[in-house]
Every structure is written in C-alpha cells, then in structure tokens.
Design a protein around this motif. Sequence first.
Motif, PDB file in Angstrom:
ATOM      1  N   ASP A   1       0.839  -1.195   0.000  1.00  0.00           N
ATOM      2  CA  ASP A   1       0.000   0.000   0.000  1.00  0.00           C
ATOM      3  C   ASP A   1       0.875   1.248   0.000  1.00  0.00           C
ATOM      4  OD1 ASP A   1      -1.945   1.888   0.223  1.00  0.00           O
ATOM      5  OD2 ASP A   1      -2.765   1.181   2.124  1.00  0.00           O
ATOM      6  N   SER A   2       0.942   1.934  -1.146  1.00  0.00           N
ATOM      7  CA  SER A   2       1.702   3.186  -1.238  1.00  0.00           C
ATOM      8  C   SER A   2       0.796   4.369  -1.555  1.00  0.00           C
ATOM      9  CB  SER A   2       2.796   3.059  -2.313  1.00  0.00           C
ATOM     10  OG  SER A   2       2.222   2.830  -3.589  1.00  0.00           O
ATOM     11  N   ARG A   3      -0.523   4.224  -1.344  1.00  0.00           N
ATOM     12  CA  ARG A   3      -1.463   5.313  -1.605  1.00  0.00           C
ATOM     13  C   ARG A   3      -1.235   6.477  -0.640  1.00  0.00           C
ATOM     14  NH1 ARG A   3      -6.906   2.205  -0.696  1.00  0.00           N
ATOM     15  NH2 ARG A   3      -5.597   1.476   1.035  1.00  0.00           N
ATOM     16  N   ASP A   4      -1.507   7.693  -1.104  1.00  0.00           N
ATOM     17  CA  ASP A   4      -1.335   8.849  -0.227  1.00  0.00           C
ATOM     18  C   ASP A   4      -2.493   9.006   0.745  1.00  0.00           C
ATOM     19  OD1 ASP A   4      -3.143   9.516  -2.211  1.00  0.00           O
ATOM     20  OD2 ASP A   4      -2.364  11.532  -2.530  1.00  0.00           O
ATOM     21  N   THR A   5      -3.640   8.344   0.495  1.00  0.00           N
ATOM     22  CA  THR A   5      -4.754   8.280   1.428  1.00  0.00           C
ATOM     23  C   THR A   5      -5.618   7.090   1.039  1.00  0.00           C
ATOM     24  OG1 THR A   5      -6.654   9.445   2.391  1.00  0.00           O
ATOM     25  CG2 THR A   5      -6.191   9.833   0.065  1.00  0.00           C
ATOM     26  N   GLN A   6      -6.393   6.573   1.980  1.00  0.00           N
ATOM     27  CA  GLN A   6      -7.221   5.405   1.680  1.00  0.00           C
ATOM     28  C   GLN A   6      -8.519   5.763   0.968  1.00  0.00           C
ATOM     29  OE1 GLN A   6      -7.864   2.462   4.728  1.00  0.00           O
ATOM     30  NE2 GLN A   6      -6.033   3.073   5.848  1.00  0.00           N
ATOM     31  N   PHE A   7      -9.063   6.950   1.221  1.00  0.00           N
ATOM     32  CA  PHE A   7     -10.411   7.242   0.779  1.00  0.00           C
ATOM     33  C   PHE A   7     -10.491   7.707  -0.674  1.00  0.00           C
ATOM     34  CE2 PHE A   7     -10.459   8.103   5.420  1.00  0.00           C
ATOM     35  CZ  PHE A   7     -11.277   7.061   5.780  1.00  0.00           C
TER      36      PHE A   7
ATOM     37  N   TYR B   1     -26.150   4.583  -8.700  1.00  0.00           N
ATOM     38  CA  TYR B   1     -25.435   4.378  -7.441  1.00  0.00           C
ATOM     39  C   TYR B   1     -25.340   5.686  -6.676  1.00  0.00           C
ATOM     40  CZ  TYR B   1     -24.005   0.140  -9.879  1.00  0.00           C
ATOM     41  OH  TYR B   1     -23.998  -1.032 -10.580  1.00  0.00           O
ATOM     42  N   LEU B   2     -25.665   5.659  -5.406  1.00  0.00           N
ATOM     43  CA  LEU B   2     -25.477   6.782  -4.488  1.00  0.00           C
ATOM     44  C   LEU B   2     -24.708   6.242  -3.288  1.00  0.00           C
ATOM     45  CD1 LEU B   2     -26.003   9.720  -3.643  1.00  0.00           C
ATOM     46  CD2 LEU B   2     -28.135   8.927  -2.601  1.00  0.00           C
ATOM     47  N   SER B   3     -23.497   6.748  -3.063  1.00  0.00           N
ATOM     48  CA  SER B   3     -22.652   6.154  -2.039  1.00  0.00           C
ATOM     49  C   SER B   3     -21.632   7.170  -1.531  1.00  0.00           C
ATOM     50  CB  SER B   3     -21.920   4.927  -2.608  1.00  0.00           C
ATOM     51  OG  SER B   3     -21.123   4.302  -1.639  1.00  0.00           O
ATOM     52  N   VAL B   4     -21.006   6.836  -0.408  1.00  0.00           N
ATOM     53  CA  VAL B   4     -19.922   7.628   0.156  1.00  0.00           C
ATOM     54  C   VAL B   4     -18.601   6.979  -0.224  1.00  0.00           C
ATOM     55  CG1 VAL B   4     -18.911   8.543   2.279  1.00  0.00           C
ATOM     56  CG2 VAL B   4     -21.396   8.360   2.051  1.00  0.00           C
ATOM     57  N   THR B   5     -17.609   7.767  -0.590  1.00  0.00           N
ATOM     58  CA  THR B   5     -16.267   7.393  -1.066  1.00  0.00           C
ATOM     59  C   THR B   5     -16.335   6.858  -2.495  1.00  0.00           C
ATOM     60  OG1 THR B   5     -16.171   5.093  -0.276  1.00  0.00           O
ATOM     61  CG2 THR B   5     -15.595   6.827   1.293  1.00  0.00           C
ATOM     62  N   GLU B   6     -15.173   6.730  -3.106  1.00  0.00           N
ATOM     63  CA  GLU B   6     -15.075   6.325  -4.497  1.00  0.00           C
ATOM     64  C   GLU B   6     -15.342   4.827  -4.666  1.00  0.00           C
ATOM     65  OE1 GLU B   6     -14.819   8.516  -6.866  1.00  0.00           O
ATOM     66  OE2 GLU B   6     -14.648  10.111  -5.385  1.00  0.00           O
ATOM     67  N   ALA B   7     -15.603   4.432  -5.905  1.00  0.00           N
ATOM     68  CA  ALA B   7     -15.887   3.016  -6.198  1.00  0.00           C
ATOM     69  C   ALA B   7     -14.655   2.145  -5.932  1.00  0.00           C
ATOM     70  CB  ALA B   7     -16.335   2.874  -7.646  1.00  0.00           C
ATOM     71  N   PHE B   8     -13.469   2.693  -6.129  1.00  0.00           N
ATOM     72  CA  PHE B   8     -12.229   1.958  -5.819  1.00  0.00           C
ATOM     73  C   PHE B   8     -11.093   2.943  -5.615  1.00  0.00           C
ATOM     74  CE2 PHE B   8     -12.321   2.396 -10.408  1.00  0.00           C
ATOM     75  CZ  PHE B   8     -11.026   2.715 -10.750  1.00  0.00           C
TER      76      PHE B   8
ATOM     77  N   SER C   1     -10.918  17.777   3.879  1.00  0.00           N
ATOM     78  CA  SER C   1      -9.640  17.492   4.522  1.00  0.00           C
ATOM     79  C   SER C   1      -9.243  16.023   4.376  1.00  0.00           C
ATOM     80  CB  SER C   1      -9.694  17.872   6.002  1.00  0.00           C
ATOM     81  OG  SER C   1     -10.655  17.084   6.682  1.00  0.00           O
ATOM     82  N   GLN C   2     -10.227  15.126   4.239  1.00  0.00           N
ATOM     83  CA  GLN C   2      -9.957  13.695   4.063  1.00  0.00           C
ATOM     84  C   GLN C   2     -10.301  13.216   2.652  1.00  0.00           C
ATOM     85  OE1 GLN C   2      -8.472  11.848   6.449  1.00  0.00           O
ATOM     86  NE2 GLN C   2      -8.380  13.722   7.673  1.00  0.00           N
ATOM     87  N   ARG C   3     -10.659  14.158   1.763  1.00  0.00           N
ATOM     88  CA  ARG C   3     -11.029  13.849   0.373  1.00  0.00           C
ATOM     89  C   ARG C   3     -12.212  12.872   0.293  1.00  0.00           C
ATOM     90  NH1 ARG C   3      -5.106  12.276  -2.028  1.00  0.00           N
ATOM     91  NH2 ARG C   3      -3.937  14.061  -1.223  1.00  0.00           N
ATOM     92  N   ILE C   4     -13.152  12.972   1.187  1.00  0.00           N
ATOM     93  CA  ILE C   4     -14.306  12.073   1.197  1.00  0.00           C
ATOM     94  C   ILE C   4     -15.436  12.705   0.394  1.00  0.00           C
ATOM     95  CG2 ILE C   4     -16.041  10.951   2.628  1.00  0.00           C
ATOM     96  CD1 ILE C   4     -13.971  10.681   4.803  1.00  0.00           C
ATOM     97  N   ASN C   5     -15.883  11.996  -0.635  1.00  0.00           N
ATOM     98  CA  ASN C   5     -16.944  12.465  -1.520  1.00  0.00           C
ATOM     99  C   ASN C   5     -18.193  11.609  -1.390  1.00  0.00           C
ATOM    100  OD1 ASN C   5     -15.150  14.360  -2.614  1.00  0.00           O
ATOM    101  ND2 ASN C   5     -14.505  12.966  -4.246  1.00  0.00           N
ATOM    102  N   VAL C   6     -19.326  12.235  -1.678  1.00  0.00           N
ATOM    103  CA  VAL C   6     -20.540  11.488  -1.995  1.00  0.00           C
ATOM    104  C   VAL C   6     -20.584  11.349  -3.499  1.00  0.00           C
ATOM    105  CG1 VAL C   6     -23.053  11.556  -2.021  1.00  0.00           C
ATOM    106  CG2 VAL C   6     -21.822  12.208   0.040  1.00  0.00           C
ATOM    107  N   ARG C   7     -20.810  10.128  -3.984  1.00  0.00           N
ATOM    108  CA  ARG C   7     -20.816   9.912  -5.428  1.00  0.00           C
ATOM    109  C   ARG C   7     -22.194   9.497  -5.920  1.00  0.00           C
ATOM    110  NH1 ARG C   7     -20.047   4.384  -7.113  1.00  0.00           N
ATOM    111  NH2 ARG C   7     -19.689   2.996  -5.332  1.00  0.00           N
ATOM    112  N   PHE C   8     -22.532   9.990  -7.096  1.00  0.00           N
ATOM    113  CA  PHE C   8     -23.759   9.609  -7.789  1.00  0.00           C
ATOM    114  C   PHE C   8     -23.360   9.165  -9.186  1.00  0.00           C
ATOM    115  CE2 PHE C   8     -27.365  10.434 -10.557  1.00  0.00           C
ATOM    116  CZ  PHE C   8     -28.400   9.823  -9.868  1.00  0.00           C
ATOM    117  N   ASP C   9     -23.503   7.861  -9.485  1.00  0.00           N
ATOM    118  CA  ASP C   9     -23.062   7.292 -10.755  1.00  0.00           C
ATOM    119  C   ASP C   9     -24.225   6.683 -11.513  1.00  0.00           C
ATOM    120  OD1 ASP C   9     -20.451   7.949 -10.168  1.00  0.00           O
ATOM    121  OD2 ASP C   9     -19.924   5.957  -9.403  1.00  0.00           O
TER     122      ASP C   9
END
Length: 284
Positions: A119-125, A277-284, A258-266
Amino acid sequence: MTGAAGYYSENDSYAYGIAHKSYFGGDKWRIGGFVGAMDFELELWSPDDFPGAKTLDWLIEGQMGVFNVQRRIRGNWYGGINLRYLELEQSFELSQFRSIEIGFPEVETLGAGVNLEHDSRDTQFNPYSGNLFSARYTYNTSPWGNNRDYEAADIGFSSYHKPWQKTVIAWELQGCYRTKQVPLWDACSVGLRGFSATRYLGTESASAQVELRRAFTEKWGGVVFAGAGYYENKVFESALDEYIPSYGLGVRYSVLPSQRINVRFDYARSDNSDAVYLSVTEAF
C-alpha cells in the motif's frame, strides 16, 4: 477509525453493522474487523434474463464477523492473517408462491487464511497517487462436517495518477477463484457497475476498469469510467462463460475535503441493463 452503517430497501431487505480499524506502532501493525447482520431478498434471475422462466428469488438471513491483523514486513509491504465466521439461513422461491430446495438451507462456516498487501497510496479514501496490491487466501470449513469445505482466493491491484491539476486517473484489476464446493453467498462476482451484484456468480471471475476524475470547483466534480469483466461457471449453469462490459459517468460532492471524502452519484450501463449508485467514497 470506527464506522457504522445500515441499509434498507423497498422489498423489506435490511442490513446493519459496525467496522473498526486501528494502526499501532507508527503503522507497524494494522488491526481491523467487522460484525453485522442481514436479511436479504435477492433476485438471481428474472424473466428478462431467461424468456419463459419465472423469477427466482434468493432469501438469506444471518450474521457474520470478520477479523484481520497485519504487520509491516518491509517498506509498504504488509502480511497477516484473516478470520471469518458466518451463520446463515437461506431459501429460494420460484415466483412468489413456491419454495424450492437448492443446496444447504442452513450454513455455518469458519474461515481462516493469510493475506499480503502493498500500500503506497497517499490516502485510503480518495488517492491521488500510489498503488494498492492485495492478495488473500482463505480456507473455509463447516464445524458440523457436512463436506462443504472450500478454498477462496482473491487478488487485486489499483493505481492512481494525477497527470494534470484537478485531474486523477485511476485504474483497477481484480481476480477471484473459488473451488467447486463454494456456497452461493461466497461465489465469485464481477465487481463492475451497471448490473445487479447477483447477476454474474461463479467459481472464477476477472475484471478491469479505468476512471477519469475531474474536480470542477472546491466541492463539485465529475467522473467518466469504463471497464470489462469475465466470469465462468455461473451458478445453476455449469461451464458458462461470458464477457461483460461496463461504462458510465457520475457526479461528486465533497463532504469532508480534509480527508477527500466524496458522496458519489453514478449512472452505469452494461449490455441491456443499467444501474444508479449513491454512495460515500469512491468506487475503488
């Protein structure tokens, strides 16, 4: 980090649970778990999928618990063990009036295995850079000795890049394998958008998808995505394999910048089906 969630749908299906993840010793140790319960009425197929057939519904009720522990091996590499316990009751209905028996109506399963992760991601979300590789193997057995032991293996890789300001390109590869004794609820599925999660179930699956994410303002953004998947040995139809496309677009709204947390509508399409789809955080 602790989170709780609940789910309810118009056919009286519901689920709820709580999850926790802790980091110790400067991220040397990672410990996480989940406990929850569910009562689902799922559609395995419909008359549109099989002309002349009636709807087959899958009713499943029970509870589960999952525990994972990882230790840093070196750099961004982590390894550990994973444990899982499930107790479920299931039945099947052909239309709304007739119950049929398929497999075991009561299932109790203990699972134990190992996992490996880089895991080398700069954040999980909502990463802007870095990669995530994960591999997991689990051996599942029944404490009652009903010869339903089976093996499960999952592997995945995702990568994130920011070639231009306010633009992120993310892509993902996923693979799944199960031995033949796998119960329906733990079968491989195709992790793409545009169709029901129970539409493609089998002993093997693979998928790839790419997503372009663009921020328009501090709060609003949009995405376009496309992917393809494959599965083999669909439940109830052995030796069947199929190619599955997936594509669509979506809107993002930042609820915690601050945590890059989005609500997504796809909105996504796949062959002759589509989904929203209506959800919190990205699909991946």
